[in-house]
Design an enzyme around this catalytic site. Structure first.
Site, PDB file in Angstrom:
ATOM      1  N   ASP A  42       0.864  -1.173   0.000  1.00 36.11           N
ATOM      2  CA  ASP A  42       0.000   0.000   0.000  1.00 36.11           C
ATOM      3  C   ASP A  42       0.906   1.230   0.000  1.00 36.11           C
ATOM      4  O   ASP A  42       1.564   1.517   0.998  1.00 36.11           O
ATOM      5  CB  ASP A  42      -0.901  -0.033   1.240  1.00 36.11           C
ATOM      6  N   TYR A 131      -8.984  15.121  -9.154  1.00 36.94           N
ATOM      7  CA  TYR A 131      -8.072  14.150  -9.758  1.00 36.94           C
ATOM      8  C   TYR A 131      -6.839  14.857 -10.343  1.00 36.94           C
ATOM      9  O   TYR A 131      -5.695  14.511 -10.034  1.00 36.94           O
ATOM     10  CB  TYR A 131      -8.790  13.343 -10.851  1.00 36.94           C
TER      11      TYR A 131
END
Length: 298
Positions: A42, A131
């Site tokens: 991760d 984004y």
């Protein structure tokens, strides 16, 4: 065993995404490639990233992991930033501490789209969406942390035989629907992830650093791209439902979406052509090749 040492060790982050899978498929045999994805590492976990990179000691890290759901990012700002900015930062920091180089993939969505000539790597970023902002923040973090041991590659409208993307969505839609609406007032350039992957490997080989743009050649709209997909897949003489699906152009304002996208985001690739001595194939040629590959795979 001196041969082993001459082998470049590459750590690929996001190996299960569409670009990640193309990178795995196109890697030369003389590269020592290790692919990892969220299930194993991760990248938003600073400590885990540092341990992982210290353990694997790569020469290069390619970060093809990203939060890419452009509309959902508007509601999930923290998550988008933690993956696209912090993840990139932690990888860059670990790269610095382990003497590795990093390729960070970025996007045309860092621009506001108000230009009407192709964006160069010198143009000022002004993202319109969470984004875009999160990806630009990732670029800044990487450059600040690693300087000339980093490579930023901006791309656009990515598609592949793998994963979820516009091309596959349209292919499905024209099979099952009588009519679809596609936006015709956003101009950019599609990019076959296979071609991008090959370009990234050339950058590794050459040791390129700095900021580069890579898409396929030419420019189009989402609507024209959808029409091209329909034309390329409609075989003469076959009464496929693809023939009968009506693709209708619509304007951005009539097609509500949470995120604002640039109206024009063609990227100027001159610097990349110069650096690598390659040209990008026209988007239509790349699309045709991808679609024939898809046919073989199905």
């Amino acid at each position: 065993m001196s041969h082993q040492h001459s082998q470049k060790k590459i750590l690929l982050i996001g190996s299960k995404g569409q670009l990640g899978q193309e990178l795995c498929r196109t890697a030369h045999a003389d590269l020592d490639l290790y692919g990892t994805d969220i299930d194993e590492l991760d990248i938003t976990d600073k400590k885990a990233v540092l341990e992982f990179i210290s353990k694997h000691k790569p020469d290069w890290i390619i970060n093809a992991a990203a939060y890419t759901n452009v509309d959902r990012a508007e509601q999930e700002r923290d998550l988008a930033f933690s993956i696209n900015r912090d993840g990139a930062l932690f990888l860059a920091r670990a790269a610095r501490e382990n003497n590795a180089r990093l390729i960070q993939i970025s996007t045309d969505y860092i621009f506001n789209g108000k230009k009407n000539t192709p964006y160069t790597t010198e143009d000022i970023a002004d993202p319109l969406s969470v984004y875009g902002a999160s990806k630009y923040a990732g670029e800044i973090a990487v450059l600040k942390e690693l300087g000339n041991r980093s490579t930023i590659v901006r791309t656009a409208w990515l598609y592949s035989v793998y994963g979820r993307n516009f091309v596959k969505t349209i292919l499905h839609a024209i099979k099952v629907k009588d009519e679809i609406q596609v936006i015709d007032d956003q101009t950019g350039t599609p990019t076959w992830a296979y071609g991008l992957a090959n370009t990234l490997w050339k950058m590794v080989e050459k040791g390129s650093s700095g900021i580069y743009n890579w898409t396929d050649g030419g420019a189009t709209t989402w609507y024209d791209l959808a029409v091209a997909i329909q034309q390329e897949t409609t075989e003469p003489g076959l009464h496929a439902s693809a023939n009968t699906c009506n693709i209708r152009p619509v304007r951005t304002q009539d097609y509500p979406a949470s995120a604002t996208r640039p109206g024009y985001s063609v990227l100027d690739k001159t610097g990349t052509f110069k650096e690598l001595g390659v040209e990008a194939p026209h988007w239509r040629k790349a699309l045709r090749e991808m679609l024939s590959g898809l046919k073989l795979n199905t």
